[in-house]
Scaffold this active site. Sequence first.
Site, PDB file in Angstrom:
ATOM      1  N   THR B 179       0.865  -1.183   0.000  1.00  0.00           N
ATOM      2  CA  THR B 179       0.000   0.000   0.000  1.00  0.00           C
ATOM      3  C   THR B 179       0.896   1.227   0.000  1.00  0.00           C
ATOM      4  OG1 THR B 179       0.002   0.103   2.389  1.00  0.00           O
ATOM      5  CG2 THR B 179      -1.730  -1.201   1.367  1.00  0.00           C
ATOM      6  N   GLU B 322      -5.674  -3.764  -0.779  1.00  0.00           N
ATOM      7  CA  GLU B 322      -6.063  -4.840   0.135  1.00  0.00           C
ATOM      8  C   GLU B 322      -7.212  -5.686  -0.395  1.00  0.00           C
ATOM      9  OE1 GLU B 322      -5.387  -1.757   0.956  1.00  0.00           O
ATOM     10  OE2 GLU B 322      -4.377  -1.611   2.910  1.00  0.00           O
ATOM     11  N   LYS B 432     -16.463  16.117  11.348  1.00  0.00           N
ATOM     12  CA  LYS B 432     -17.548  15.982  12.328  1.00  0.00           C
ATOM     13  C   LYS B 432     -17.916  17.350  12.887  1.00  0.00           C
ATOM     14  CE  LYS B 432     -19.334  13.069  15.878  1.00  0.00           C
ATOM     15  NZ  LYS B 432     -19.141  11.852  16.666  1.00  0.00           N
ATOM     16  N   TRP B 437     -21.972  14.476  10.322  1.00  0.00           N
ATOM     17  CA  TRP B 437     -20.822  14.268   9.458  1.00  0.00           C
ATOM     18  C   TRP B 437     -20.930  15.043   8.140  1.00  0.00           C
ATOM     19  CZ3 TRP B 437     -16.836  11.819  11.671  1.00  0.00           C
ATOM     20  CH2 TRP B 437     -17.103  11.028  12.805  1.00  0.00           C
TER      21      TRP B 437
END
Lengths: 536, 536
Positions: B179, B322, B432, B437
């Site tokens: 990654t 992944e 937030k 959100w």
Amino acid sequence: MLGAMQDWTMRVTRVIDHAAREAGAREIVSRWADGTETRTTWAGIRGDALKLAQALDAAGIEPGDRVASLAMNHSRHLVSWYGVAGMGGVLHTVNPRLFEDQLEYIVNHAEDRVLLYDAAFQPIVDRMRDRWPTVEHYVCYDPPAGSDVTGFEDWIAAHDGDYRWIEGDERDPCMLCYTSGTTGNPKGVLYEHRSTVLHALSGLQTSAFNFSPSSVMLPVVPMFHAASWGLPYAGAMAGIKFVFSAVNDPAVLDELMKREGVTDSAGVPTVWLAHFQFCDANNLELPKLRAATIGGSAAPRFMIERLMKNGTRVQHAWGMTETSPIGTVGGPTTDWDNLTFEEKVETTAKQGRPIFGVELRTIDLDDPTKVLPRDGETSGALQIRGPWIIKRYFKAEQDATDADGWFDTGDVGILHPDGTLQLTDRTKDVIKSGGEWISSVELENAAVGHPDVAEAAAVGMPHPKWDERPVLFVVRKEGATISDSDVIDYLKDKVAKWWLPDAVEFVDDIPHTATGKISKKDLRERFKDYTLEGAT
Amino acid sequence: MLGAMQDWTMRVTRVIDHAAREAGAREIVSRWADGTETRTTWAGIRGDALKLAQALDAAGIEPGDRVASLAMNHSRHLVSWYGVAGMGGVLHTVNPRLFEDQLEYIVNHAEDRVLLYDAAFQPIVDRMRDRWPTVEHYVCYDPPAGSDVTGFEDWIAAHDGDYRWIEGDERDPCMLCYTSGTTGNPKGVLYEHRSTVLHALSGLQTSAFNFSPSSVMLPVVPMFHAASWGLPYAGAMAGIKFVFSAVNDPAVLDELMKREGVTDSAGVPTVWLAHFQFCDANNLELPKLRAATIGGSAAPRFMIERLMKNGTRVQHAWGMTETSPIGTVGGPTTDWDNLTFEEKVETTAKQGRPIFGVELRTIDLDDPTKVLPRDGETSGALQIRGPWIIKRYFKAEQDATDADGWFDTGDVGILHPDGTLQLTDRTKDVIKSGGEWISSVELENAAVGHPDVAEAAAVGMPHPKWDERPVLFVVRKEGATISDSDVIDYLKDKVAKWWLPDAVEFVDDIPHTATGKISKKDLRERFKDYTLEGAT
């Protein structure tokens, strides 16, 4: 472990879970034998499969036990595919067209403990019950009103669906299907969870079934024939809509296809032929299908042409019960867009190409140690291997494959350089004349092109000089008066001269197997005393 | 054993064997960095892969050992994918755009024993050689004439290709990909033979890559990015033609696409953007592709529109290293034919639906025990599981999944009832405010719709009352003079009022990661002392 991807057993329950989760609201329509229709969804199929698993549990059925179905295509049969597999059982799909002796043999051989059946087959159940000692529970999918048999919906309604699928090894069996067996007793092929999932996944690809989320499939191929070619699994993976009909009346199929927006169908050639005849007789257009899969036996060229002219992609497929069944499928080829219509028909008339997972080879008919070239010319015994190809028949003492894992299909074919399979005959039907091989199928296909020929079967008859020579058995169309020399004349520019039959014999009928194929075994038996004129 | 289907280990070698057998003559075209072109076939790729396996054997490389590549897209890189896997090795595809510290870290962490590299990366090799003590052999794919480095073609030419692929467990690793790691060290993901085959097979389906034998794919996505999205495997399974370019210059790509009859391409949004700009600047038509796969980050709506208007199906995909990487792909949906063009764009702008094998769920951002409904409205932390999803990073001490096998993607998204995924943000970037959100990505996407905005990044900054409030960092287009109130005014009818940024800050540039994504980590670091006006 250095690192890893996730553990994930390849179980059939993954398929129904995926369909219910990702295409939960997509419809499954069933047209029943009595003319009524019901509608459910993938979520509904899963919910009922969970209840069926509970019902089987409650009846004492254990993982590995066989549960038989004697049924046509409908949603409750589909529920059984997933419900039986989900409790670890093995669904044995019985062909109701088998002869009684075969029905007796296979249910006893399978040791089926439950039999799920259509009301239409109640007479079979009544006749066979005493000969099926292992069957403890009979459940009718569609009991007539007022009948006292156990009805499927009532049976599963006693449960709440709060059930976890049985986990197990991915090589566990989930389905059992017997070959119709032209020689000897039928033989059982046990499909595994893993082989079933891989077969369906590879069948999903664009060059095979080509399902997209907007596909609506009416499979005419029965669910008791080689897992309905894997369509109920592949369709669930792609979240397609299914339309099932418990009867194969072309009027019903035609109406359903047009009303339900059917885009895809699948069946043997006779199904398509019946559909053509129905539409022609009633002056109706053929349904505008996107794709028609044809398998079971070779599709005649006029059928392919007519479907293609109607805008339908023809997926000509080859396989057998022992191969789950998809071996090859024909779809557009590499150079498709550059082909003329005639060339497209020519290409489609062959049996397509192996999907990933399947490996084919041809072997010399006289020398089984000689692997033949893929030259588009040389024909030989077709062999196959791969993850969804049989290794050993149910309860058999030895493997059905050779030391290198090849299964001999009993078919004779040619492999082309681009992987295309062209079937030419069955090993036991191909005719050996003067050390060369004559394809009985090609002779038959040429003969049925004559407008006065209803059906034809070519058989090799003993000949002192040539070993065998072909005799063509012909059923005339009603009212036709065609003679043997007419047939020979007609064939002259269609096959090699030395392929021309030594005799043409007119018969009233040609025997068939339970799956509708010509039974050359029965034909040979009927004509076992036949002598070729001049052959002494 | 009651009966069985055949044993068949799911190894990557099955894929190249299939391609060489069934599509052996299908071309693989490579356009090299120096402008030359070479052509081989699937049979040629397999033949060279066998020789490479022998060369690795001869160099003492053992099954399980890692072989690194530092290379762009071309046939010799493809040979390495199959040759390394074929001798049981693990190909570690190194991203040449990584920073030196990362390059040092990953090659040492992987303990790579061989490095196969492009001449273009000779400077990296020269700089890093002393920091890569595990690397014993350096082999250059395309050595310049007269150079004394070991050339790939010469290296494998010493062998005859008479080799049998190493057999082994299907859960053995075959590829390693790190990654890019926006936080901490890069982490290695080990792809297994089994996960790779299943991922490619599921990706083949009509609703995903939709490859048919006539497909011609030019993958712009580099082979070092998450296995090039599995395309080199899926393409081999379908026997498609590949066109590779070692440079991503739009002029080269455009010419190749038009000359080689390319039907399919795949890349990140910036690749498509560059292609648009090139065609516009040179008054050229876009290539008439059948399908464009876009992934890596969300495709802007105007890009989807323009491709679709050009007759190209847009396959908007989501995944990560992944996840092998395909999680979801967008293709035509169930009701596609009934949608207006606008609705089709709207649908395509989401991230598509999980292909069979992948399971998704969203979790409440505040309460990780709460699984959210798939209602098309509620957004939460996206989790995934399935056979090609990571369980444990390379050499990690513990699993990357929770007790139920779920991997947390770090993405925030909404799941729709029909399975469609709609990504809204990254977990660490979502803002937030007052217990609710705000999606930083949606703010950015809205802002870049302004003709004077070149790039925008929204970051949550501490606020005493609201916890966080959004600040929008904006790079003006060259010569533009847009003000902060212009930006706010522009956003007013595009986002909820309480989402409007508390401040707009103009910057000369926004930092990016090695994979070209906005690096909010670096942006936050740069503005770590930033204080919102009025927030004390």
